[in-house]
Scaffold this motif. Structure first.
Motif, PDB file in Angstrom:
ATOM      1  N   ARG A   1      -9.119  -3.671   3.950  1.00  0.00           N
ATOM      2  CA  ARG A   1      -8.611  -4.421   2.797  1.00  0.00           C
ATOM      3  C   ARG A   1      -8.583  -5.921   3.013  1.00  0.00           C
TER       4      ARG A   1
ATOM      5  N   ASP B   1      -1.687   3.777   1.434  1.00  0.00           N
ATOM      6  CA  ASP B   1      -1.557   3.932  -0.021  1.00  0.00           C
ATOM      7  C   ASP B   1      -0.697   5.163  -0.249  1.00  0.00           C
TER       8      ASP B   1
ATOM      9  N   GLU C   1      -3.406   6.518  -7.435  1.00  0.00           N
ATOM     10  CA  GLU C   1      -2.674   5.549  -6.600  1.00  0.00           C
ATOM     11  C   GLU C   1      -1.353   5.077  -7.205  1.00  0.00           C
TER      12      GLU C   1
ATOM     13  N   SER D   1       0.297   0.361  -2.739  1.00  0.00           N
ATOM     14  CA  SER D   1      -0.506  -0.061  -1.581  1.00  0.00           C
ATOM     15  C   SER D   1       0.337  -0.998  -0.735  1.00  0.00           C
TER      16      SER D   1
HETATM   17 MG    MG Z   1      -4.176  -0.587  -4.069  1.00  0.00          MG
END
Ligand code: MG
Ligand code: AMP
Length: 315
Positions: free
Chosen positions: A209, A227, A236, A239
């Motif tokens: 990321r 996540d 999702e 995060s």
């Molecule tokens: Mg995310």
């Protein structure tokens, strides 16, 4: 034609805001926000106010159109998340953890219009804790979710019944998966597949990321992040991760991502002086939470003033 359209639009607005649905949604949302705020107070996590304009914001790990305004000689970005501002707030002695319920503007691609979970403006509950590792943050999140859902069932049985929603309070510890294993097993669509097959929220670790996420010193390419995924296909939820605070690492990662360092100047100087502490944190969208708890198919249905990618905004 325009007059007919206006009349229809006005009718829809009146219907929506006079409906029991909107009233029930607001009650559920208020109950969740109170739960969050009570929980943070109990844990000593201090609430900060959002900022909407700054020289820098979260670069994100996916493309969105630039949202910035020119003010005098300065370019000010609209907040995509308060990530770097969270780090800065934690410099202070005695300020060990903060949270913000902040508006985020992300001009997502029109392709996300029918994803059911994207808005171009949403609210994020953004949390950061000093000196904590990923497991500590995951534990905190699990505890919060259990309390939120148990509290909601207790306080809002009639509202949940209106949405015909039978919610199960999640059981701890939540299951934990590794993203690269899921990719091997299910391919690119792993998140949707496993979310649909699950009846409880679960964790997925190690996503490649942003520059501010911490990579393992010994295992290059392994990121200490996570996540949280909602079950039943809702996808999702949250995060987050352990953060990078070592200057050379921050610079290396920014350069790898070919980022322009200039807007981040003030933040980078704080990192260089060793002022930014070691932290972990994360954030979850309020609208996605509402979508899950009400079992709604599109995030638009749970948002009072939805801003859906590619859709004309009326009010
Ligand atoms: Mg995310
Ligand atoms: P991120 O750190 O980018 O994953 O964003 C944190 C959380 O905000 C996500 O896990 C979602 O719950 C929520 N979120 C992110 N982007 C959007 C969006 N475009 N619309 C609604 N919620 C979002």
């Amino acid at each position: 034609m325009i007059i007919v359209q206006r009349t229809q639009q006005t009718q829809q607005i009146i219907q929506k805001f006079e409906s029991a649905r909107t009233r029930h949604l607001l009650k559920i949302q208020s109950t969740l926000l109170k739960s969050i705020s009570d929980f943070m107070e109990e844990k000593g996590i201090l609430q900060a106010m959002p900022v909407m304009l700054a020289p820098f914001t979260d670069p994100l790990n996916h493309e969105v159109s630039e949202a910035a305004i020119q003010y005098g000689s300065q370019t000010l970005r609209l907040t995509k998340s308060m990530i770097l501002h969270k780090f800065i707030m934690l410099m202070g002695k005695g300020v060990d953890a903060v949270f913000i319920v902040s508006p985020n503007v992300r001009l997502e691609s029109e392709d996300c219009k029918d994803s059911g979970r994207h808005l171009i403006e949403f609210s994020q509950v953004d949390i950061e804790m000093k000196g904590k590792d990923k497991r500590a943050f995951m534990d905190l999140t699990e505890e919060l979710y259990v309390k939120m859902i148990a509290g909601l069932k207790h306080t809002c049985p009639d509202e949940l019944a209106y949405f015909r929603r039978k919610l199960t309070t999640p059981t701890r510890p939540f299951k934990v998966y590794e993203s690269k294993e899921l990719l091997r097993k299910y391919g690119e669509g792993w998140e949707g597949i496993l979310s649909k097959a699950s009846s409880e929220p679960f964790w997925v670790l190690d996503h490649t990321r942003e520059f501010y996420d911490r990579e393992d010193e010994k295992r290059r390419g392994y990121y200490h992040n996570y996540d949280l995924i909602y079950p039943e296909g809702f996808g999702e939820a949250l995060s987050g991760g352990e953060r990078e605070y070592v200057y050379d690492e921050v610079i290396r990662k920014m350069d790898e991502r070919k980022m322009d360092r200039e807007p981040y100047g003030a933040y980078l100087e704080l990192v260089r002086q060793g002022k930014i502490p070691r932290t972990s944190g994360g954030g979850f969208g309020v609208e996605r939470l509402l979508r899950w708890v009400t079992g709604s198919s599109h995030i638009e249905e749970v948002t009072l003033f939805p801003r859906v990618p590619g859709k004309h905004i009326v009010i």
